[in-house]
Design an enzyme around this catalytic site. Structure first.
Site, PDB file in Angstrom:
ATOM      1  NE  ARG A 150      46.974  37.667  37.524  1.00 31.44           N
ATOM      2  CZ  ARG A 150      45.723  37.796  38.263  1.00 31.44           C
ATOM      3  NH1 ARG A 150      45.972  38.336  39.588  1.00 31.44           N
ATOM      4  NH2 ARG A 150      44.567  37.746  37.603  1.00 31.44           N
ATOM      5  CG  HIS A 210      38.639  37.583  35.757  1.00 35.32           C
ATOM      6  ND1 HIS A 210      40.016  37.079  35.444  1.00 35.32           N
ATOM      7  CD2 HIS A 210      38.556  37.468  36.972  1.00 35.32           C
ATOM      8  CE1 HIS A 210      40.574  36.819  36.550  1.00 35.32           C
ATOM      9  NE2 HIS A 210      39.528  37.174  37.546  1.00 35.32           N
ATOM     10  CG  HIS A 248      37.190  34.464  40.713  1.00 39.97           C
ATOM     11  ND1 HIS A 248      38.145  34.338  41.637  1.00 39.97           N
ATOM     12  CD2 HIS A 248      37.336  35.406  39.879  1.00 39.97           C
ATOM     13  CE1 HIS A 248      38.958  35.112  41.262  1.00 39.97           C
ATOM     14  NE2 HIS A 248      38.785  35.731  40.176  1.00 39.97           N
ATOM     15  CB  CYS A 296      40.178  38.008  45.148  1.00 38.63           C
ATOM     16  SG  CYS A 296      40.639  39.898  45.456  1.00 38.63           S
ATOM     17  CG  ASN A 319      40.021  33.039  37.405  1.00 41.06           C
ATOM     18  OD1 ASN A 319      40.481  33.255  38.516  1.00 41.06           O
ATOM     19  ND2 ASN A 319      39.840  33.866  36.298  1.00 41.06           N
TER      20      ASN A 319
END
Length: 319
Positions: free
Chosen positions: A16, A216, A218, A249, A260
């Site tokens: 995703r 989460h 990045h 993003c 990530n």
């Protein structure tokens, strides 16, 4: 060091998070092939698709076809993301594993760019989600605070703002007669540093010492793994990652938004620290090579191009 977990749980976000930002059109069949390969590595949860506006995120236009085409492996949850009620209702029409979650954003500017809603509208939207979860018998699991460490529009996010968001998530769950399993702190566009990770986790823990936290992260400024290591030393035991470091993003306000932290790099680091992941690193590296082939350009993962893993381990363990 004594606070470090003995094991970590890793949620794979590559299909995703990664494919949503790729400019090239990736065939649906290749996405399915990648998801099925990841499921052979020991992962228990793979985030496969986003149920979002295909005009804004064309890479997710085939979400229904992807999730409908995956041959499922027992013990693996195949999840998806939605940003509004319309997306949640789309998800419920597919075989995706709908995980009950609620989301708020510490940066209101980013929230408006990402979802088209301000904070108050977002809170009302979360209440609608909670009603749908209750109607469908879906258990509430995690709350998410997006942009918990910083934002390209608003800059540094104070810990007081993060704590307010956590408080509101817990209140939303209580309103619905439910309780969160824990809260994700999301470094949505990669502003975190080891110091800010420690500071923010410390502030949240001071208010809610028994609240499980997950991250989460990045890797926009190259501190992703350092941030993860800082969190591990504080006992955080659940992380989102992406195979080969896929992703970024679409609404980050700059073209350098990185994905990530890389799954196989994180797994390698954890295992060398004595922390179990339950994942097959060699198979993850194979998946990382597959990801590069699918997107047609180099990806930022390091372990996938570092040479023989066995030779390295034999040498370092003999030292």
């Amino acid at each position: 060091m004594s606070d470090m977990p003995r094991s970590v749980r890793i949620h794979e976000e590559g299909p995703r998070e990664g494919f949503q930002i790729e400019s090239a059109s990736i065939p649906t069949g290749r996405k399915i092939e990648f998801i099925e390969a990841l499921a052979e590595t020991g992962l228990h949860q793979i985030d496969c698709v986003s149920f979002v506006n295909p005009k804004k995120v064309p890479g997710m236009a085939d979400a229904e076809q992807v999730i409908g085409g995956v041959r499922r492996r027992e013990g693996v949850r195949y999840t998806g993301l939605w940003l509004n009620t319309r997306g949640l209702l789309r998800a419920l029409e597919t075989p995706v594993d709908v995980v009950g979650s609620i989301r708020v954003t510490a940066s209101e500017t980013f929230c408006q760019k990402n979802t088209g809603m301000n904070h108050e509208q977002t809170m009302q939207e979360q209440r609608r989600w909670l009603e749908i979860y209750r109607e469908k018998g879906i258990g509430l699991e995690w709350g998410y605070v997006m942009t918990a460490f910083g934002c390209n529009y608003e800059g540094f996010i104070p810990t007081e703002r993060v704590c307010l968001m956590v408080s509101q998530l817990l209140e939303l769950a209580a309103e619905a007669g439910s309780r969160l399993h824990g809260v994700y702190l999301a470094d949505t566009v990669g502003w975190g540093t080891p110091l800010s990770i420690e500071r923010t986790i410390g502030a949240v823990r001071e208010r809610w010492p028994d609240l499980p936290l997950a991250l989460h992260l990045h890797d926009t400024r190259g501190t992703g793994l350092a941030n993860a290591a800082a969190a591990l030393k504080l006992g955080v035991g659940q992380f989102d990652t992406t195979c080969a470091g896929l992703g970024g993003c679409p609404f980050a306000a700059h073209k350098g938004a990185a994905g990530n932290i890389c799954t196989e790099d994180f797994v390698f680091m954890c295992e060398e620290m004595g922390i179990s992941t339950g994942l097959d690193l060699e198979r993850l590296i194979d998946c990382a090579h597959m990801a590069e082939e699918i997107v047609g350009h180099p990806l930022p993962g390091k372990v996938l191009r570092a040479g023989s893993l066995k030779r390295f381990r034999d040498a370092i363990h003999a030292a």
